[in-house]
Design an enzyme around this catalytic site. Structure first.
Site, PDB file in Angstrom:
ATOM      1  N   ASP A   1       0.827  -1.210   0.000  1.00 45.73           N
ATOM      2  CA  ASP A   1       0.000   0.000   0.000  1.00 45.73           C
ATOM      3  C   ASP A   1       0.862   1.260   0.000  1.00 45.73           C
ATOM      4  OD1 ASP A   1      -2.292   1.470   0.031  1.00 45.73           O
ATOM      5  OD2 ASP A   1      -2.721   1.172   2.149  1.00 45.73           O
TER       6      ASP A   1
ATOM      7  N   ASN B   1     -10.617  -2.900  -6.443  1.00 47.06           N
ATOM      8  CA  ASN B   1      -9.790  -1.961  -7.213  1.00 47.06           C
ATOM      9  C   ASN B   1     -10.369  -1.642  -8.595  1.00 47.06           C
ATOM     10  OD1 ASN B   1      -6.598  -3.144  -5.858  1.00 47.06           O
ATOM     11  ND2 ASN B   1      -7.830  -1.382  -5.242  1.00 47.06           N
TER      12      ASN B   1
ATOM     13  N   ILE C   1      -7.247  -4.536   7.300  1.00 48.72           N
ATOM     14  CA  ILE C   1      -6.889  -5.763   6.590  1.00 48.72           C
ATOM     15  C   ILE C   1      -7.411  -5.775   5.146  1.00 48.72           C
ATOM     16  CG2 ILE C   1      -8.749  -7.345   7.355  1.00 48.72           C
ATOM     17  CD1 ILE C   1      -4.973  -8.041   7.354  1.00 48.72           C
TER      18      ILE C   1
HETATM   19  C1  FPP Z   1      -2.088   0.116  -3.237  1.00 48.21           C
HETATM   20  O1  FPP Z   1      -1.582   1.430  -3.184  1.00 48.21           O
HETATM   21  C2  FPP Z   1      -1.446  -0.602  -4.306  1.00 48.21           C
HETATM   22  C3  FPP Z   1      -2.079  -1.178  -5.348  1.00 48.21           C
HETATM   23  C4  FPP Z   1      -3.553  -1.123  -5.524  1.00 48.21           C
HETATM   24  C5  FPP Z   1      -1.330  -1.840  -6.421  1.00 48.21           C
HETATM   25  C6  FPP Z   1      -0.136  -2.649  -6.059  1.00 48.21           C
HETATM   26  C7  FPP Z   1       0.602  -2.889  -7.294  1.00 48.21           C
HETATM   27  C8  FPP Z   1       1.934  -2.815  -7.467  1.00 48.21           C
HETATM   28  C9  FPP Z   1       2.908  -2.625  -6.386  1.00 48.21           C
HETATM   29  C10 FPP Z   1       2.435  -2.933  -8.875  1.00 48.21           C
HETATM   30  C11 FPP Z   1       3.278  -4.084  -9.185  1.00 48.21           C
HETATM   31  C12 FPP Z   1       2.731  -5.384  -8.770  1.00 48.21           C
HETATM   32  C13 FPP Z   1       3.122  -6.539  -9.332  1.00 48.21           C
HETATM   33  C14 FPP Z   1       2.717  -7.803  -8.699  1.00 48.21           C
HETATM   34  C15 FPP Z   1       3.948  -6.604 -10.544  1.00 48.21           C
HETATM   35  P1  FPP Z   1      -2.583   2.636  -3.404  1.00 48.21           P
HETATM   36  O2  FPP Z   1      -2.609   2.934  -4.856  1.00 48.21           O
HETATM   37  O3  FPP Z   1      -3.897   2.324  -2.789  1.00 48.21           O
HETATM   38  O4  FPP Z   1      -1.843   3.776  -2.617  1.00 48.21           O
HETATM   39  P2  FPP Z   1      -2.512   4.968  -1.823  1.00 48.21           P
HETATM   40  O5  FPP Z   1      -3.238   4.375  -0.659  1.00 48.21           O
HETATM   41  O6  FPP Z   1      -1.326   5.777  -1.405  1.00 48.21           O
HETATM   42  O7  FPP Z   1      -3.407   5.706  -2.774  1.00 48.21           O
END
Ligand code: FPP
Length: 245
Positions: free
Chosen positions: A25, A73, A200
């Protein structure tokens, strides 16, 4: 001696968590802090995925689960979803040979039938290529939701009862775990959530009954090997009782 050398000296290799699960995250906030579009944060997050997979497998972790895309998402703007799918394809194209060479088996938790065609095909190819690897299982949770997983498990179990494959009396926690995406795997010993959120988020709801949690304010794109070691060392100092005394 660097901080990492210091941590490497402290970690007890005889008491490693078998299964580490991470909620990656904070990508969006990382990008926002730099006045960059959110997908730059995801792209940087991918670099950390590459490093942490390598670090965990070298350390001797047997199962690593990374939460990459939840069933919720899909509510994000299309540009962000498209960006995440592109990053997934990029990751597989860049890393598949190395994963295979390092004897890592890629497994997906979630319903990939709903993914766009290109990422779906790349994922299936990667699963197939690495299916006999034995050093570490890398679970990527993709279009994953803990409640969906449990409900689908109940439906599949119901079908097996209907056709007489399973008797009602046989159902217990152990049997039910075979109806989850993590079938055959140990439950996570350690769940890591960076970025300061203390929740979670529908992640592995059934499997985390006795997991230890490690929270940190670090945003995922800043999460380095040091932080994985810190989490594991903290875990090793916990007293796990599983409901006993
Ligand atoms: C949450 O951060 C993260 C995600 C929804 C995506 C996770 C994906 C990656 C790390 C990309 C690469 C993954 C793989 C397996 C190649 P957020 O966008 O909710 O962050 P925020 O809470 O700061 O807005």
């Amino acid at each position: 001696m660097t901080r990492l050398d210091d941590l490497k000296a402290k970690v007890n290799l005889d008491n490693l968590p078998k299964h580490v699960a991470i909620i990656m995250d904070g990508n969006g906030r990382w990008a926002q802090k730099r006045s960059l579009p959110r997908n730059f944060g995801h792209q940087e997050g991918m670099e950390r995925v590459i490093e942490i997979v390598e670090c965990a497998s070298q350390l001797g972790i047997k199962y690593l689960t990374l939460y990459a895309f939840s069933t919720e998402n899909w509510k994000r703007p299309k540009t962000e979803i498209d960006g995440l799918m592109k990053i997934l394809v990029l990751y597989i194209r860049r890393e598949l040979d190395r994963l295979h060479k390092n004897n890592i088996k890629l497994n997906i938790l979630g319903d990939i039938s709903k993914l766009p065609e290109l990422p779906r095909k790349e994922v299936i190819k990667a699963i197939d290529k690495t299916k006999n690897n034995t050093k570490m299982v890398l679970n990527i949770a993709l279009n994953y939701g803990g409640r969906d997983e449990i409900i689908n498990g109940i439906k599949d179990l119901y079908k097996d009862i209907e056709v007489g494959k399973i008797n009602y009396d046989e159902i217990d926690a152990n049997l039910f775990s075979n109806y989850l995406y993590t079938k055959g795997q140990p439950d996570p010993d350690l769940v890591i959530r960076p970025s300061g959120e203390l929740r979670i988020s529908n992640f592995l709801l059934y499997q985390i009954a006795y997991s230890e949690f490690w929270f940190s304010d670090i945003l995922w794109p800043d999460f380095k090997e040091n932080n994985l070691y810190e989490a594991i060392i903290d875990y090793q100092n916990r007293n796990r009782r599983f409901g006993g005394i």
